[in-house]
Design a protein around this motif. Structure first.
Motif, PDB file in Angstrom:
ATOM      1  N   HIS A  60       0.821  -1.205   0.000  1.00  0.00           N
ATOM      2  CA  HIS A  60       0.000   0.000   0.000  1.00  0.00           C
ATOM      3  C   HIS A  60       0.858   1.259   0.000  1.00  0.00           C
ATOM      4  CE1 HIS A  60      -3.600   2.370   0.541  1.00  0.00           C
ATOM      5  NE2 HIS A  60      -2.959   3.068   1.474  1.00  0.00           N
ATOM      6  N   ARG A  61       2.016   1.212   0.668  1.00  0.00           N
ATOM      7  CA  ARG A  61       2.837   2.414   0.738  1.00  0.00           C
ATOM      8  C   ARG A  61       3.278   2.872  -0.656  1.00  0.00           C
ATOM      9  NH1 ARG A  61       6.634   1.597   4.834  1.00  0.00           N
ATOM     10  NH2 ARG A  61       5.347  -0.122   5.504  1.00  0.00           N
ATOM     11  N   TRP A  62       3.531   1.937  -1.564  1.00  0.00           N
ATOM     12  CA  TRP A  62       3.926   2.347  -2.914  1.00  0.00           C
ATOM     13  C   TRP A  62       2.732   2.843  -3.721  1.00  0.00           C
ATOM     14  CZ3 TRP A  62       8.649   3.623  -3.408  1.00  0.00           C
ATOM     15  CH2 TRP A  62       9.628   2.994  -2.635  1.00  0.00           C
ATOM     16  N   ARG A  63       1.530   2.370  -3.382  1.00  0.00           N
ATOM     17  CA  ARG A  63       0.327   2.959  -3.987  1.00  0.00           C
ATOM     18  C   ARG A  63       0.172   4.411  -3.535  1.00  0.00           C
ATOM     19  NH1 ARG A  63      -1.888  -2.350  -3.213  1.00  0.00           N
ATOM     20  NH2 ARG A  63      -2.862  -1.766  -1.237  1.00  0.00           N
ATOM     21  N   ILE A  64       0.527   4.676  -2.274  1.00  0.00           N
ATOM     22  CA  ILE A  64       0.481   6.050  -1.775  1.00  0.00           C
ATOM     23  C   ILE A  64       1.461   6.930  -2.541  1.00  0.00           C
ATOM     24  CG2 ILE A  64       1.052   7.505   0.215  1.00  0.00           C
ATOM     25  CD1 ILE A  64      -0.126   5.368   2.015  1.00  0.00           C
ATOM     26  N   VAL A  65       2.667   6.424  -2.775  1.00  0.00           N
ATOM     27  CA  VAL A  65       3.664   7.177  -3.536  1.00  0.00           C
ATOM     28  C   VAL A  65       3.139   7.505  -4.929  1.00  0.00           C
ATOM     29  CG1 VAL A  65       5.941   7.049  -4.615  1.00  0.00           C
ATOM     30  CG2 VAL A  65       5.635   6.279  -2.255  1.00  0.00           C
ATOM     31  N   ALA A  66       2.567   6.510  -5.600  1.00  0.00           N
ATOM     32  CA  ALA A  66       2.022   6.741  -6.941  1.00  0.00           C
ATOM     33  C   ALA A  66       0.911   7.781  -6.906  1.00  0.00           C
ATOM     34  CB  ALA A  66       1.509   5.422  -7.520  1.00  0.00           C
ATOM     35  N   ALA A  67       0.030   7.671  -5.912  1.00  0.00           N
ATOM     36  CA  ALA A  67      -1.067   8.627  -5.804  1.00  0.00           C
ATOM     37  C   ALA A  67      -0.552  10.040  -5.563  1.00  0.00           C
ATOM     38  CB  ALA A  67      -2.007   8.208  -4.669  1.00  0.00           C
ATOM     39  N   LEU A  68       0.426  10.188  -4.667  1.00  0.00           N
ATOM     40  CA  LEU A  68       0.949  11.511  -4.354  1.00  0.00           C
ATOM     41  C   LEU A  68       1.730  12.092  -5.530  1.00  0.00           C
ATOM     42  CD1 LEU A  68       2.060  10.995  -0.646  1.00  0.00           C
ATOM     43  CD2 LEU A  68       0.086  12.278  -1.492  1.00  0.00           C
ATOM     44  N   ALA A  69       2.384  11.240  -6.309  1.00  0.00           N
ATOM     45  CA  ALA A  69       3.074  11.729  -7.509  1.00  0.00           C
ATOM     46  C   ALA A  69       2.074  12.346  -8.480  1.00  0.00           C
ATOM     47  CB  ALA A  69       3.835  10.589  -8.171  1.00  0.00           C
ATOM     48  N   VAL A  70       0.944  11.680  -8.659  1.00  0.00           N
ATOM     49  CA  VAL A  70      -0.084  12.175  -9.579  1.00  0.00           C
ATOM     50  C   VAL A  70      -0.741  13.436  -9.031  1.00  0.00           C
ATOM     51  CG1 VAL A  70      -2.320  11.645 -10.635  1.00  0.00           C
ATOM     52  CG2 VAL A  70      -0.520   9.906 -10.585  1.00  0.00           C
ATOM     53  N   THR A  71      -1.136  13.413  -7.755  1.00  0.00           N
ATOM     54  CA  THR A  71      -1.848  14.570  -7.191  1.00  0.00           C
ATOM     55  C   THR A  71      -0.940  15.788  -7.087  1.00  0.00           C
ATOM     56  OG1 THR A  71      -1.392  13.879  -4.897  1.00  0.00           O
ATOM     57  CG2 THR A  71      -3.443  13.105  -5.911  1.00  0.00           C
ATOM     58  N   SER A  72       0.351  15.590  -6.797  1.00  0.00           N
ATOM     59  CA  SER A  72       1.275  16.732  -6.735  1.00  0.00           C
ATOM     60  C   SER A  72       1.453  17.344  -8.117  1.00  0.00           C
ATOM     61  CB  SER A  72       2.626  16.291  -6.172  1.00  0.00           C
ATOM     62  OG  SER A  72       2.526  15.867  -4.832  1.00  0.00           O
ATOM     63  N   THR A  73       1.546  16.511  -9.135  1.00  0.00           N
ATOM     64  CA  THR A  73       1.690  17.017 -10.502  1.00  0.00           C
ATOM     65  C   THR A  73       0.476  17.845 -10.905  1.00  0.00           C
ATOM     66  OG1 THR A  73       3.004  15.072 -11.089  1.00  0.00           O
ATOM     67  CG2 THR A  73       2.079  16.347 -12.899  1.00  0.00           C
ATOM     68  N   ILE A  74      -0.705  17.297 -10.662  1.00  0.00           N
ATOM     69  CA  ILE A  74      -1.933  18.017 -11.026  1.00  0.00           C
ATOM     70  C   ILE A  74      -2.093  19.261 -10.160  1.00  0.00           C
ATOM     71  CG2 ILE A  74      -4.452  17.873 -11.046  1.00  0.00           C
ATOM     72  CD1 ILE A  74      -4.153  14.947 -11.849  1.00  0.00           C
ATOM     73  N   GLY A  75      -1.771  19.145  -8.881  1.00  0.00           N
ATOM     74  CA  GLY A  75      -1.898  20.286  -7.981  1.00  0.00           C
ATOM     75  C   GLY A  75      -1.020  21.449  -8.408  1.00  0.00           C
ATOM     76  N   TYR A  76       0.257  21.192  -8.636  1.00  0.00           N
ATOM     77  CA  TYR A  76       1.138  22.269  -9.067  1.00  0.00           C
ATOM     78  C   TYR A  76       0.739  22.797 -10.441  1.00  0.00           C
ATOM     79  CZ  TYR A  76       4.512  22.016  -5.262  1.00  0.00           C
ATOM     80  OH  TYR A  76       5.108  22.086  -4.024  1.00  0.00           O
TER      81      TYR A  76
END
Length: 416
Positions: A17-33
């Motif tokens: 699950h921790r690597w799913r979190i990393v993938a999710a945060l990579a996507v959300t940070s990209t879209i957020g910025y």
């Protein structure tokens, strides 16, 4: 302080699950910025025309947004340490989506300032700092650097993706329609990813405590207070303030300088665009080199290279090759602190109060980044040419290199 024993990050304690979190945060940070920050530069001129005001006034609204985010970083850090990131980041994503819609409907400069201040606050709830806090809580030191690198590499391309996309949308839909599309993208992706993916780590995810309870509020407060009394914290803050002022100044004024040296506007913009790509390169260099060298040594060397590159601009930037060489030299350190700072903070203070300490560090650094370009513009108007400005930027990078290597006699005991 309770004794802690680091344990491997495996599937038994949420490894998959921790690597799913990393993938999710990579996507959300990209879209957020991309939607909350980089789109602004593309929409600035048409917004000013529609609102009947100057581009300076519209630009100042973005400065107000950044300053609001800096002030919000301190309470956000405390919340993350006490409650984790799920509720905060989900609420921030929902609110940011609503603010993007509101942004599309502004009709006065006052309304724009109000919306952008709100976006600055929600940015503090959903962008790098909370994402890093979640990763620090989930990962042991041996895998934390890889997880942070993954997020920053992906999000490093936010400008590459969203600035052209915003330009194409604006050409067909206008700036108001563009913001509605960006709001739909932001809400459809970031809200479910934050709400469904982010959760607090199991007790053994990062450490195996001698006592079965998580660190309590008094313990977190004690660790945060110890950091505030540590001379090294304030040296690090001054170091990052100096470097942040240098990088933000160059981001804003580099195109103008290159045009001043005789390069066409399109060439100057292309060269400046290298900074985004080079920020990823610098992070890869840091990750590879830290296996053999201390993080502070690597970062100090990169800051020193930046200082030399900026000074060399005055001699070399008149030619296209020389300009590229000096921009590359400066760009290597463009995004290195976003990856190095979590490593330095956790090495010195542990993870118990990481988000609180990081928030207190982020606030003054972000304020410096927001205000330095304005101070640089004043310097340009009061002096002849860019030489004093470049000298000041190089001096900031040199001071940052020295600060990164400064040692202190005190060394707080980290608490994981």
């Amino acid at each position: 302080m309770p004794t802690t024993i680091t344990v491997p990050a495996d599937a038994a304690v949420g490894g998959h699950h921790r690597w799913r979190i990393v993938a999710a945060l990579a996507v959300t940070s990209t879209i957020g910025y991309g939607t909350l920050y980089y789109a602004y530069a593309v929409l600035l001129t048409p917004m000013a025309a529609t609102l009947g005001t100057s581009t300076t006034a519209v630009t100042s609204a973005l400065t107000a947004s950044v300053l609001a985010g800096a002030l919000a970083a301190i309470p956000v850090g405390r919340w993350l340490d006490h409650h984790g990131g799920r509720a905060l980041m989900t609420t921030g994503s929902i609110t940011a989506t609503a603010l993007l819609v509101a942004w599309s409907q502004v009709h006065t400069i006052g309304q724009l300032y109000g919306v952008m201040i709100g976006i600055g606050i929600t940015g503090a709830m959903v962008l790098y700092e909370p994402a890093f806090a979640v990763i620090v809580a989930w990962f042991t030191p041996d895998r934390r650097a890889t997880a942070l690198l993954a997020v920053t590499i992906v999000a490093g391309f936010a400008s590459t993706i969203f600035m052209p996309l915003t330009g194409v949308l604006a050409a067909h839909l206008g700036w108001r329609g563009t913001l509605l599309v960006l709001a739909a993208v932001h809400g459809a992706v970031t809200v479910p990813l934050h709400g469904l993916t982010i959760r607090r780590p199991p007790p053994a995810a990062t450490t195996k405590p001698a006592s079965p309870t998580r660190p309590g509020h008094p313990q977190r407060r004690a660790v945060a207070r110890a950091a505030m009394r540590d001379a090294r914290f304030w040296i690090l803050a001054a170091t990052l303030i100096a470097h942040g002022a240098a990088t933000s100044t160059m981001t804003v004024h580099l195109i103008g300088y290159l045009i001043n040296r005789g390069h066409p506007a399109t060439v100057a913009a292309t060269m400046t665009g290298l900074l985004g790509v080079l920020s990823v390169t610098g992070r890869l260099v840091l990750t590879a080199a830290r296996r053999r060298l201390r993080v502070t040594t690597i970062v100090a060397a990169v800051f020193a290279i930046q200082a030399c590159a900026v000074l060399a601009m005055q001699l070399l930037a008149g030619t296209r090759t020389g300009a590229v060489i000096t921009v590359v030299g400066f760009g290597l350190g463009f995004g290195i602190t976003s990856l190095a700072t979590p490593a330095m903070l956790t090495d010195r203070y542990g993870t118990t109060a990481y988000a609180t300490i990081a928030g207190r560090l982020t606030a003054p650094v972000t304020i410096a980044k927001a205000t330095a370009p304005l101070a640089a513009a004043t310097l340009l108007h009061t002096t002849a040419g860019y030489t004093p400005l470049l000298t000041a930027v190089a001096g900031c990078c040199a001071l940052a290199a020295i600060g990164m290597l400064t040692r202190t006699t005190t060394s707080p005991t980290p608490v994981s």
